[in-house]
Design a protein around this motif. Structure first.
Motif, PDB file in Angstrom:
ATOM      1  N   SER A  71       5.696  -2.316 -15.765  1.00 50.05           N
ATOM      2  CA  SER A  71       5.022  -1.336 -14.922  1.00 50.05           C
ATOM      3  C   SER A  71       5.498  -1.567 -13.455  1.00 50.05           C
ATOM      4  N   TYR A  72       5.190  -0.437 -12.658  1.00 45.56           N
ATOM      5  CA  TYR A  72       5.579  -0.515 -11.384  1.00 45.56           C
ATOM      6  C   TYR A  72       4.660   0.105 -10.276  1.00 45.56           C
ATOM      7  N   GLY A  73       4.581  -0.554  -9.144  1.00 50.09           N
ATOM      8  CA  GLY A  73       3.667  -0.028  -8.104  1.00 50.09           C
ATOM      9  C   GLY A  73       4.219  -0.307  -6.930  1.00 50.09           C
ATOM     10  N   TRP A  74       3.633  -0.113  -5.622  1.00 50.35           N
ATOM     11  CA  TRP A  74       4.176  -0.300  -4.244  1.00 50.35           C
ATOM     12  C   TRP A  74       3.023  -0.751  -3.629  1.00 50.35           C
ATOM     13  N   TYR A  75       3.214  -2.013  -2.902  1.00 56.11           N
ATOM     14  CA  TYR A  75       2.162  -2.897  -2.374  1.00 56.11           C
ATOM     15  C   TYR A  75       2.538  -3.181  -0.790  1.00 56.11           C
ATOM     16  N   PRO A  76       1.547  -3.317   0.025  1.00 57.85           N
ATOM     17  CA  PRO A  76       2.046  -4.408   1.188  1.00 57.85           C
ATOM     18  C   PRO A  76       2.174  -5.750   1.074  1.00 57.85           C
ATOM     19  N   ALA A  77       3.482  -6.025   1.431  1.00 55.94           N
ATOM     20  CA  ALA A  77       3.704  -7.669   1.351  1.00 55.94           C
ATOM     21  C   ALA A  77       2.828  -8.534   1.695  1.00 55.94           C
ATOM     22  N   THR A  78       2.034  -8.027   2.668  1.00 55.81           N
ATOM     23  CA  THR A  78       0.915  -9.042   2.972  1.00 55.81           C
ATOM     24  C   THR A  78      -0.357  -8.613   2.232  1.00 55.81           C
ATOM     25  N   ASP A  79      -1.242  -9.664   1.892  1.00 53.95           N
ATOM     26  CA  ASP A  79      -2.369  -9.120   1.221  1.00 53.95           C
ATOM     27  C   ASP A  79      -3.462  -8.986   2.141  1.00 53.95           C
ATOM     28  N   PHE A 100       3.133  -1.704  13.840  1.00 53.28           N
ATOM     29  CA  PHE A 100       2.546  -2.453  13.199  1.00 53.28           C
ATOM     30  C   PHE A 100       2.413  -2.393  11.748  1.00 53.28           C
ATOM     31  N   GLU A 101       3.415  -1.239  11.232  1.00 53.09           N
ATOM     32  CA  GLU A 101       3.488  -1.283   9.774  1.00 53.09           C
ATOM     33  C   GLU A 101       3.897  -2.401   8.912  1.00 53.09           C
ATOM     34  N   SER A 102       3.374  -2.659   7.885  1.00 47.99           N
ATOM     35  CA  SER A 102       3.836  -3.782   7.052  1.00 47.99           C
ATOM     36  C   SER A 102       4.919  -3.627   6.209  1.00 47.99           C
ATOM     37  N   GLU A 103       5.482  -4.743   5.717  1.00 48.00           N
ATOM     38  CA  GLU A 103       6.548  -4.662   4.867  1.00 48.00           C
ATOM     39  C   GLU A 103       6.157  -4.179   3.554  1.00 48.00           C
ATOM     40  N   GLY A 104       6.702  -3.608   2.752  1.00 48.48           N
ATOM     41  CA  GLY A 104       6.391  -3.403   1.565  1.00 48.48           C
ATOM     42  C   GLY A 104       7.243  -3.919   0.308  1.00 48.48           C
ATOM     43  N   CYS A 105       6.575  -4.013  -1.029  1.00 45.39           N
ATOM     44  CA  CYS A 105       7.262  -4.802  -1.894  1.00 45.39           C
ATOM     45  C   CYS A 105       6.850  -3.860  -3.378  1.00 45.39           C
ATOM     46  N   ILE A 106       7.636  -4.148  -4.432  1.00 47.31           N
ATOM     47  CA  ILE A 106       7.420  -3.772  -5.729  1.00 47.31           C
ATOM     48  C   ILE A 106       6.466  -4.651  -6.339  1.00 47.31           C
ATOM     49  N   ASN A 107       5.522  -4.125  -7.062  1.00 47.19           N
ATOM     50  CA  ASN A 107       4.589  -4.965  -7.839  1.00 47.19           C
ATOM     51  C   ASN A 107       3.683  -6.072  -7.153  1.00 47.19           C
ATOM     52  N   GLY A 108       3.870  -5.955  -5.832  1.00 48.05           N
ATOM     53  CA  GLY A 108       3.097  -7.316  -5.028  1.00 48.05           C
ATOM     54  C   GLY A 108       3.947  -8.295  -5.054  1.00 48.05           C
ATOM     55  N   ASP A 109       5.101  -8.413  -5.457  1.00 48.95           N
ATOM     56  CA  ASP A 109       6.186  -9.634  -5.423  1.00 48.95           C
ATOM     57  C   ASP A 109       6.520 -10.106  -4.155  1.00 48.95           C
ATOM     58  N   SER A 110       5.802 -10.826  -3.688  1.00 50.28           N
ATOM     59  CA  SER A 110       6.243 -11.199  -2.423  1.00 50.28           C
ATOM     60  C   SER A 110       5.533 -12.635  -2.153  1.00 50.28           C
ATOM     61  N   PRO A 111       6.169 -13.657  -1.248  1.00 56.04           N
ATOM     62  CA  PRO A 111       5.717 -15.153  -1.132  1.00 56.04           C
ATOM     63  C   PRO A 111       4.238 -15.043  -0.476  1.00 56.04           C
ATOM     64  N   GLY A 182      11.251   0.854   3.388  1.00 56.35           N
ATOM     65  CA  GLY A 182      10.904  -0.323   2.946  1.00 56.35           C
ATOM     66  C   GLY A 182       9.761  -0.882   3.570  1.00 56.35           C
ATOM     67  N   ARG A 183       8.801   0.054   3.936  1.00 54.11           N
ATOM     68  CA  ARG A 183       7.618  -0.272   4.654  1.00 54.11           C
ATOM     69  C   ARG A 183       6.294   0.355   3.680  1.00 54.11           C
ATOM     70  N   TRP A 184       5.241  -0.325   3.808  1.00 51.24           N
ATOM     71  CA  TRP A 184       3.994   0.302   3.018  1.00 51.24           C
ATOM     72  C   TRP A 184       3.177   0.868   4.298  1.00 51.24           C
ATOM     73  N   THR A 185       2.484   2.056   4.233  1.00 55.97           N
ATOM     74  CA  THR A 185       1.901   2.761   5.357  1.00 55.97           C
ATOM     75  C   THR A 185       0.620   3.472   4.790  1.00 55.97           C
ATOM     76  N   PHE A 186      -0.165   3.626   5.567  1.00 55.86           N
ATOM     77  CA  PHE A 186      -1.628   4.701   5.263  1.00 55.86           C
ATOM     78  C   PHE A 186      -1.549   5.587   6.498  1.00 55.86           C
ATOM     79  N   LYS A 187      -1.477   6.654   6.458  1.00 61.06           N
ATOM     80  CA  LYS A 187      -1.222   7.531   7.418  1.00 61.06           C
ATOM     81  C   LYS A 187      -2.684   8.788   7.227  1.00 61.06           C
ATOM     82  N   PHE A 188      -3.682   8.490   6.798  1.00 61.20           N
ATOM     83  CA  PHE A 188      -4.823   9.460   6.655  1.00 61.20           C
ATOM     84  C   PHE A 188      -4.365  10.517   5.662  1.00 61.20           C
ATOM     85  N   ASP A 189      -3.978  10.017   4.533  1.00 56.69           N
ATOM     86  CA  ASP A 189      -3.515  10.906   3.304  1.00 56.69           C
ATOM     87  C   ASP A 189      -2.273  11.979   3.657  1.00 56.69           C
TER      88      ASP A 189
END
Length: 270
Positions: A71-79, A100-111, A182-189
């Motif tokens: 499976s595949y999903g996109w997450y912020p690298a920071t929890d 202030f945008e967060s780095e993104g990662c596939i499947n929440g796979d970040s340190p 490469g970022r995870w962002t939320f911009k009010f839909d």
């Protein structure tokens, strides 16, 4: 010719089953049941917001064995959900500025997410990234609180095998960090944001897949921005301004309308 008389078509040297399959390919969309579009909406009385959770979209690929996860999903690298006040403030500020945008990662796979998961002895924070055997997997894979599950369609005349389509999803997900910003962002839909919703929508677009629910905001209010042609649906978003009309907006909306029309005409279920 009636709508069903094609079932009686036959040609020399061609079986009726082959004739039916050929006719179906040329005239009907095909549902890909090995792909599941998984949704936990944030909004609404049945949404994750009621449990103070962020909600999530992801794609699952079925191997016919529940022990095999892909499976595949996109997450912020920071929890962000379990982070301190500063990270939450930065996340809020990123709605207005990319600084202030967060780095993104596939499947929440970040340190950072793996560390958070280990500290909380929890699940659902970090999953398996690329290089995981046998396949990468989203930490929400098989979640019992999923609200809707849908199978995407391919358009009329698309003769790709299921294997080819699944490989297209893998290839796109593997390149996403580089082909997106490469970022995870939320911009009010705004559909130009870059989070789990838009990752799924971009994957559908680039892999030639169609979600028939994409225009139904009763399924998830996030769909309203697609149904409105990529315009902001939140008051704050309208004030901040439209960022960019992504190319997938027209594709998703027009193809969904087309498939919905065919399914409605012939009484097929989604």
């Amino acid at each position: 010719m009636s709508d069903t008389s094609w079932l009686e078509l036959s040609f020399p040297g061609v079986s009726q089953a082959a004739s039916e399959a050929s006719y179906t390919l040329a005239h009907f969309p095909r549902r890909i049941d090995r792909i599941r579009i998984m949704r936990i909406p944030f909004y609404g009385t049945n949404g994750a917001m009621m449990e103070a959770e962020p909600g999530h979209y992801w794609l699952e690929l079925d191997h016919g064995d529940r022990k095999i996860k892909e499976s595949y999903g996109w997450y912020p690298a920071t929890d962000i959900t379990n982070s301190g006040v500063l990270d939450k403030v930065k996340s809020g500020a990123s709605m207005f500025t990319p600084f202030f945008e967060s780095e993104g990662c596939i499947n929440g796979d970040s340190p950072a997410r793996r560390k958070s998961q280990n500290e909380r002895h929890s699940i659902g924070i970090a999953g398996g990234g690329f290089g995981t055997q046998p396949f990468p997997w989203d930490p929400h894979h098989g979640a019992i609180d999923v609200r809707t599950i849908r199978h995407p369609y391919v358009g009329v005349g698309d003769d790709r095998s299921e294997g080819e389509i699944l490989q297209a999803i893998r290839d796109y997900a593997a390149s996403y960090k580089h082909t997106s910003n490469g970022r995870w962002t939320f911009k009010f839909d705004d559909p130009a944001e870059n989070n789990c919703h838009t990752f799924v929508w971009q994957t559908l677009y680039h892999c030639g897949l169609i979600d028939v629910d994409i225009l139904d905001s009763s399924v998830d209010r996030h769909f309203a921005s697609i149904a409105n042609g990529g315009q902001h649906t939140s008051v704050i978003g309208q004030v901040v301004g439209y960022l960019k009309r992504p190319e997938f907006v027209d594709y998703l909306s027009s193809k969904a309308k087309l498939i919905q029309g065919i399914l409605s005409k012939y009484g097929q279920t989604q």
